[in-house]
Motif scaffolding. Structure first.
Motif, PDB file in Angstrom:
ATOM      1  N   THR A 303     -16.605  -8.287 -48.656  1.00  0.00           N
ATOM      2  CA  THR A 303     -15.473  -9.279 -48.266  1.00  0.00           C
ATOM      3  C   THR A 303     -15.331  -8.955 -47.153  1.00  0.00           C
ATOM      4  OG1 THR A 303     -15.187 -10.347 -50.129  1.00  0.00           O
ATOM      5  CG2 THR A 303     -13.614 -10.860 -48.108  1.00  0.00           C
ATOM      6  N   PHE A 304     -14.665  -7.475 -46.609  1.00  0.00           N
ATOM      7  CA  PHE A 304     -14.474  -7.406 -45.282  1.00  0.00           C
ATOM      8  C   PHE A 304     -15.371  -7.222 -44.315  1.00  0.00           C
ATOM      9  CE2 PHE A 304     -13.674  -3.738 -42.326  1.00  0.00           C
ATOM     10  CZ  PHE A 304     -12.315  -3.934 -41.803  1.00  0.00           C
ATOM     11  N   GLU A 305     -16.896  -6.502 -44.878  1.00  0.00           N
ATOM     12  CA  GLU A 305     -17.823  -7.076 -43.631  1.00  0.00           C
ATOM     13  C   GLU A 305     -18.576  -7.532 -43.390  1.00  0.00           C
ATOM     14  OE1 GLU A 305     -19.815  -1.940 -45.659  1.00  0.00           O
ATOM     15  OE2 GLU A 305     -21.310  -3.888 -45.595  1.00  0.00           O
ATOM     16  N   ASP A 306     -18.412  -8.956 -44.568  1.00  0.00           N
ATOM     17  CA  ASP A 306     -19.157 -10.079 -43.571  1.00  0.00           C
ATOM     18  C   ASP A 306     -17.415 -10.979 -43.115  1.00  0.00           C
ATOM     19  OD1 ASP A 306     -21.017  -9.796 -45.209  1.00  0.00           O
ATOM     20  OD2 ASP A 306     -20.176 -11.636 -46.949  1.00  0.00           O
ATOM     21  N   ARG A 307     -16.459 -10.504 -42.750  1.00  0.00           N
ATOM     22  CA  ARG A 307     -15.588 -10.819 -41.925  1.00  0.00           C
ATOM     23  C   ARG A 307     -15.639 -10.486 -40.655  1.00  0.00           C
ATOM     24  NH1 ARG A 307      -9.350 -12.295 -42.441  1.00  0.00           N
ATOM     25  NH2 ARG A 307      -7.847 -12.133 -40.563  1.00  0.00           N
ATOM     26  N   PHE A 308     -15.516  -8.868 -40.724  1.00  0.00           N
ATOM     27  CA  PHE A 308     -15.494  -8.067 -40.055  1.00  0.00           C
ATOM     28  C   PHE A 308     -16.215  -7.763 -38.695  1.00  0.00           C
ATOM     29  CE2 PHE A 308     -11.322  -8.059 -41.875  1.00  0.00           C
ATOM     30  CZ  PHE A 308     -11.329  -8.897 -41.166  1.00  0.00           C
ATOM     31  N   GLY A 309     -17.727  -8.204 -39.281  1.00  0.00           N
ATOM     32  CA  GLY A 309     -19.053  -7.784 -39.002  1.00  0.00           C
ATOM     33  C   GLY A 309     -19.690  -6.789 -38.220  1.00  0.00           C
ATOM     34  N   PHE A 310     -19.371  -5.086 -39.600  1.00  0.00           N
ATOM     35  CA  PHE A 310     -19.378  -4.229 -39.421  1.00  0.00           C
ATOM     36  C   PHE A 310     -19.877  -3.146 -40.947  1.00  0.00           C
ATOM     37  CE2 PHE A 310     -15.188  -3.914 -38.152  1.00  0.00           C
ATOM     38  CZ  PHE A 310     -14.574  -2.491 -39.374  1.00  0.00           C
ATOM     39  N   PRO A 311     -19.779  -2.219 -40.663  1.00  0.00           N
ATOM     40  CA  PRO A 311     -20.230  -2.198 -43.071  1.00  0.00           C
ATOM     41  C   PRO A 311     -18.469  -0.253 -42.589  1.00  0.00           C
ATOM     42  CG  PRO A 311     -21.871  -0.801 -40.737  1.00  0.00           C
ATOM     43  CD  PRO A 311     -21.409  -1.353 -40.067  1.00  0.00           C
ATOM     44  N   LEU A 312     -18.968  -0.274 -43.655  1.00  0.00           N
ATOM     45  CA  LEU A 312     -17.935   0.149 -44.569  1.00  0.00           C
ATOM     46  C   LEU A 312     -17.920   1.555 -44.921  1.00  0.00           C
ATOM     47  CD1 LEU A 312     -14.092  -1.988 -45.432  1.00  0.00           C
ATOM     48  CD2 LEU A 312     -14.329  -0.301 -43.002  1.00  0.00           C
ATOM     49  N   VAL A 313     -17.938   3.003 -44.660  1.00  0.00           N
ATOM     50  CA  VAL A 313     -19.313   3.545 -45.327  1.00  0.00           C
ATOM     51  C   VAL A 313     -18.373   4.564 -45.822  1.00  0.00           C
ATOM     52  CG1 VAL A 313     -20.203   5.225 -45.312  1.00  0.00           C
ATOM     53  CG2 VAL A 313     -21.068   3.609 -43.671  1.00  0.00           C
ATOM     54  N   GLU A 314     -17.861   4.502 -47.179  1.00  0.00           N
ATOM     55  CA  GLU A 314     -17.433   5.303 -48.041  1.00  0.00           C
ATOM     56  C   GLU A 314     -17.971   6.818 -47.968  1.00  0.00           C
ATOM     57  OE1 GLU A 314     -14.949   4.659 -50.371  1.00  0.00           O
ATOM     58  OE2 GLU A 314     -14.598   3.019 -49.007  1.00  0.00           O
ATOM     59  N   VAL A 315     -16.799   7.690 -48.005  1.00  0.00           N
ATOM     60  CA  VAL A 315     -16.842   8.974 -47.637  1.00  0.00           C
ATOM     61  C   VAL A 315     -15.934   9.907 -49.146  1.00  0.00           C
ATOM     62  CG1 VAL A 315     -17.196   8.642 -45.408  1.00  0.00           C
ATOM     63  CG2 VAL A 315     -15.234   9.618 -46.234  1.00  0.00           C
ATOM     64  N   TRP A 316     -16.206  11.298 -48.891  1.00  0.00           N
ATOM     65  CA  TRP A 316     -15.535  11.870 -49.571  1.00  0.00           C
ATOM     66  C   TRP A 316     -15.032  13.725 -48.759  1.00  0.00           C
ATOM     67  CZ3 TRP A 316     -15.552  16.877 -51.401  1.00  0.00           C
ATOM     68  CH2 TRP A 316     -14.454  17.268 -52.955  1.00  0.00           C
ATOM     69  N   GLY A 317     -13.826  13.686 -49.500  1.00  0.00           N
ATOM     70  CA  GLY A 317     -13.574  15.136 -48.629  1.00  0.00           C
ATOM     71  C   GLY A 317     -12.568  15.904 -49.374  1.00  0.00           C
ATOM     72  N   MET A 318     -11.876  16.801 -49.415  1.00  0.00           N
ATOM     73  CA  MET A 318     -10.583  17.532 -48.981  1.00  0.00           C
ATOM     74  C   MET A 318     -10.176  18.480 -47.920  1.00  0.00           C
ATOM     75  SD  MET A 318     -11.016  18.060 -53.232  1.00  0.00           S
ATOM     76  CE  MET A 318      -9.051  19.292 -53.354  1.00  0.00           C
ATOM     77  N   THR A 319      -9.105  18.630 -48.358  1.00  0.00           N
ATOM     78  CA  THR A 319      -9.062  19.543 -46.525  1.00  0.00           C
ATOM     79  C   THR A 319      -9.148  21.001 -47.416  1.00  0.00           C
ATOM     80  OG1 THR A 319      -6.367  18.862 -46.565  1.00  0.00           O
ATOM     81  CG2 THR A 319      -6.777  21.189 -46.192  1.00  0.00           C
ATOM     82  N   GLU A 320      -9.282  21.613 -48.441  1.00  0.00           N
ATOM     83  CA  GLU A 320     -10.374  22.857 -48.608  1.00  0.00           C
ATOM     84  C   GLU A 320     -11.539  22.373 -48.546  1.00  0.00           C
ATOM     85  OE1 GLU A 320      -6.426  22.419 -51.605  1.00  0.00           O
ATOM     86  OE2 GLU A 320      -7.613  20.854 -50.803  1.00  0.00           O
ATOM     87  N   THR A 321     -12.180  21.561 -48.383  1.00  0.00           N
ATOM     88  CA  THR A 321     -14.056  21.312 -48.372  1.00  0.00           C
ATOM     89  C   THR A 321     -14.602  21.457 -46.740  1.00  0.00           C
ATOM     90  OG1 THR A 321     -14.265  18.971 -48.539  1.00  0.00           O
ATOM     91  CG2 THR A 321     -14.144  20.486 -50.641  1.00  0.00           C
ATOM     92  N   GLY A 322     -13.966  20.709 -46.086  1.00  0.00           N
ATOM     93  CA  GLY A 322     -13.889  20.668 -44.852  1.00  0.00           C
ATOM     94  C   GLY A 322     -15.221  19.408 -44.733  1.00  0.00           C
ATOM     95  N   ARG A 323     -16.130  19.385 -45.231  1.00  0.00           N
ATOM     96  CA  ARG A 323     -17.488  18.701 -45.224  1.00  0.00           C
ATOM     97  C   ARG A 323     -17.043  17.892 -45.594  1.00  0.00           C
ATOM     98  NH1 ARG A 323     -19.053  23.702 -46.530  1.00  0.00           N
ATOM     99  NH2 ARG A 323     -20.197  25.480 -45.800  1.00  0.00           N
TER     100      ARG A 323
END
Length: 540
Positions: A303-323
């Motif tokens: 719904t978000f991508e259709d309305r606003f016209g760009f992809p939301l890309v999910e990521v995962w990270g933590m302070t301890e990992t950096g990457r």
């Protein structure tokens, strides 16, 4: 990743400033009610280099160098980057201070870190001085970032000898733990540069264009996402950082359009609040190519991508990992909580309570490392003055994240919940995040936090604390509708046994809900006035 990196964050910045002095580095959107830069501000790499090098001279002349730490309470101002880079050039570590911190929180942080000096924004100088007076072990000079002295006072201890390099401490970031005092994560130059290089090299939908992109990141500079991942990536790619105050749904599109942002960062709270805003011309005039973040509800993703016209890309990270891991290559799995696959230099394993790998498809704790040969390469260097906690976090040669995930046969990782957010009801492990996602999809719900309430019969019961959208009243009828909404969409035992409407939910500076602060210590949440009891309706 990490190969061929300059020796320090300052060296990376300086290299870019010399090669691309006219490129924009820092942008502040206009805001008439703000105490600084009300008309906005844009500074090139060359202009910032002059400011930074002046600060380097002043800090060096006072004797600052390797082994020293400086506290920075500079909110989202450009001054944060000025002092960060200047101190990094000398081998000093910075200690970012959450601007929402009160006296005791700042006092703990400055005592624990043994900071030698603090630079703050004008309206918090009195608070910092009051804190400094209570720090007993050594004096703590405090300075207003807008009225620095001609000469800084010399630190009490001389700088250590040695050269500045990858192993030099860059930043001491404090995690917001749910129990006990926050832990200070020691982050080196190599950590910061590797974090930025990871972002730079993700590719796919997250391809960063050198010299062309502008990052709009509302997360604070005391958070690894902004200060370490985004800022380092910007410096490595000659791109621009847009510094805005914390997320505001009413200012978002205006600022994104005004600052010509091409990349935005988000947390799970952002998409639903933006979707609930009325349609504006600004939301159609942006230049955003992609959003990077974590926690968008699967029901809202398309719904978000259709309305606003760009992809939301999910990521995962933590302070301890950096990457970071990311689900940045098509076909993405936006109807799930997928966040990417392990990669060379950032390996992952889903483990059971015994620390052994689980079969694909089973839920367990996410363990990560660089590699078997060098597990900690590019990760945090440890928790300051807490070797025991560091060793526990790295038990078995893997970093234990505390996140419950599962992995498919294709290697894709899916977020389930934080381990501490698992509700144990009559032998069933219930992920609070799943119930929150269900409730968040209801038009009446603005925010929701699901947690465990004590239950004498079932061990724990599901409790939902809900903030309503404007225009919706906290009535028994609406409570009944929300229970039915969950009951119709989830297994019966996952529906809220208790439901409470609240005016607001306590959040951190990064807008994460602090569930441990919703109720006072020792309070029985079931006794709150106005709570609705649906336990009798939870039947197969």
């Amino acid at each position: 990743m990490g190969e061929g990196l300059p020796p320090s964050v300052y060296a990376a910045f300086k290299r870019t400033a010399e090669a691309h002095p006219q490129n924009s580095f820092l942008c502040v959107p206009s805001r008439p009610d703000r105490a600084y830069a009300p008309d906005g501000l844009e500074l090139s790499y060359g202009a910032v280099a002059l400011i930074v090098d002046d600060l380097v001279t002043r800090y060096r002349s006072a004797g600052y160098g390797l082994g020293h730490r400086v506290g920075l309470l500079l909110e989202m101002r450009p001054e944060f980057l000025f002092h960060y880079l200047a101190l990094n050039a000398l081998g000093c570590g910075i200690v970012p201070i959450n601007p929402d911190y009160r006296h005791d929180e700042m006092l703990y942080q400055m005592q624990h870190s043994e900071a030698d000096l603090v630079v703050g924004v004008p309206h918090r100088v009195d608070d910092l001085n009051a804190m400094a007076r209570d720090r007993s072990e050594k004096p703590l000079p405090v300075f207003d970032c807008t009225a620095l002295p001609e000469v800084f006072p010399a630190p009490q201890i001389r700088a250590a000898s040695g050269s500045i390099g990858h192993d030099t401490e860059c930043t001491l970031l404090y995690t917001s733990g749910t129990t006990g005092r926050p832990k200070g994560c020691i982050l080196t130059n190599f950590y910061a540069l590797t974090a930025g290089a990871c972002y730079r090299d993700l590719g796919g939908l997250l391809t960063v264009r050198p010299g062309e992109d502008r990052f709009y990141n509302p997360l604070p500079l005391f958070h690894m996402n902004h200060a370490m991942v985004t800022a380092s990536c910007a410096m490595l790619t000659a791109n621009c950082l847009i510094l805005t105050e914390r997320f505001s749904p009413t200012r978002w599109w205006q600022e994104v359009a005004q600052t010509r942002a091409t990349i935005i960062h988000y947390l799970g709270i952002v998409p639903p609040l933006l979707l609930n805003q009325p349609v504006t011309t600004d939301e159609k005039q942006h230049r955003v190519r992609f959003g990077l973040g974590a926690g968008v509800e699967p029901q809202l993703h398309k719904t978000f991508e259709d309305r606003f016209g760009f992809p939301l890309v999910e990521v995962w990270g933590m302070t301890e990992t950096g990457r970071i891991f990311s689900d940045c290559h098509e076909p993405r799995e936006i109807d799930t909580r997928a966040f990417g696959r392990p990669q060379p230099g950032f390996e992952a394993m889903v483990a059971g309570a015994d620390g052994k790998e689980l079969p694909r498809g089973q839920e367990g704790e996410l363990l990560v490392r660089h590699s078997a040969a060098d597990p900690r390469r590019g990760f945090f260097s440890g928790y300051l003055k807490n070797d025991k906690a560091t060793a526990e976090a790295w038990a078995g040669g893997w970093f234990h994240t505390g996140d419950v995930v599962r992995q498919s046969d294709s290697g894709m990782l899916y977020f389930v919940d934080r381990m501490k957010n698992i509700i144990r009801r009559s032998g069933e492990n219930i992920a609070a995040a799943e119930i929150e996602a269900c409730l968040q999809a209801h038009d009446a719900v603005a925010q929701v936090a699901v947690l465990a309430a004590p239950d004498e019969l079932r061990e724990e019961e599901v409790m939902a604390c809900i903030v309503l959208m404007d225009g919706h009243a906290a009535t028994a009828d609406l409570a009944d509708q929300l229970f039915a909404w969950c009951f119709d969409r989830l297994a019966y035992f996952k529906a809220p046994g208790w439901l409470l409407f609240v005016d607001s939910l306590p959040t951190t500076g990064t807008q994460k809900v602090q569930k441990t602060q919703i109720f006072k210590a020792g309070e029985d949440p079931r006794q709150r006035p106005g709570i609705y009891d649906f336990r009798a309706r939870k039947k197969r």
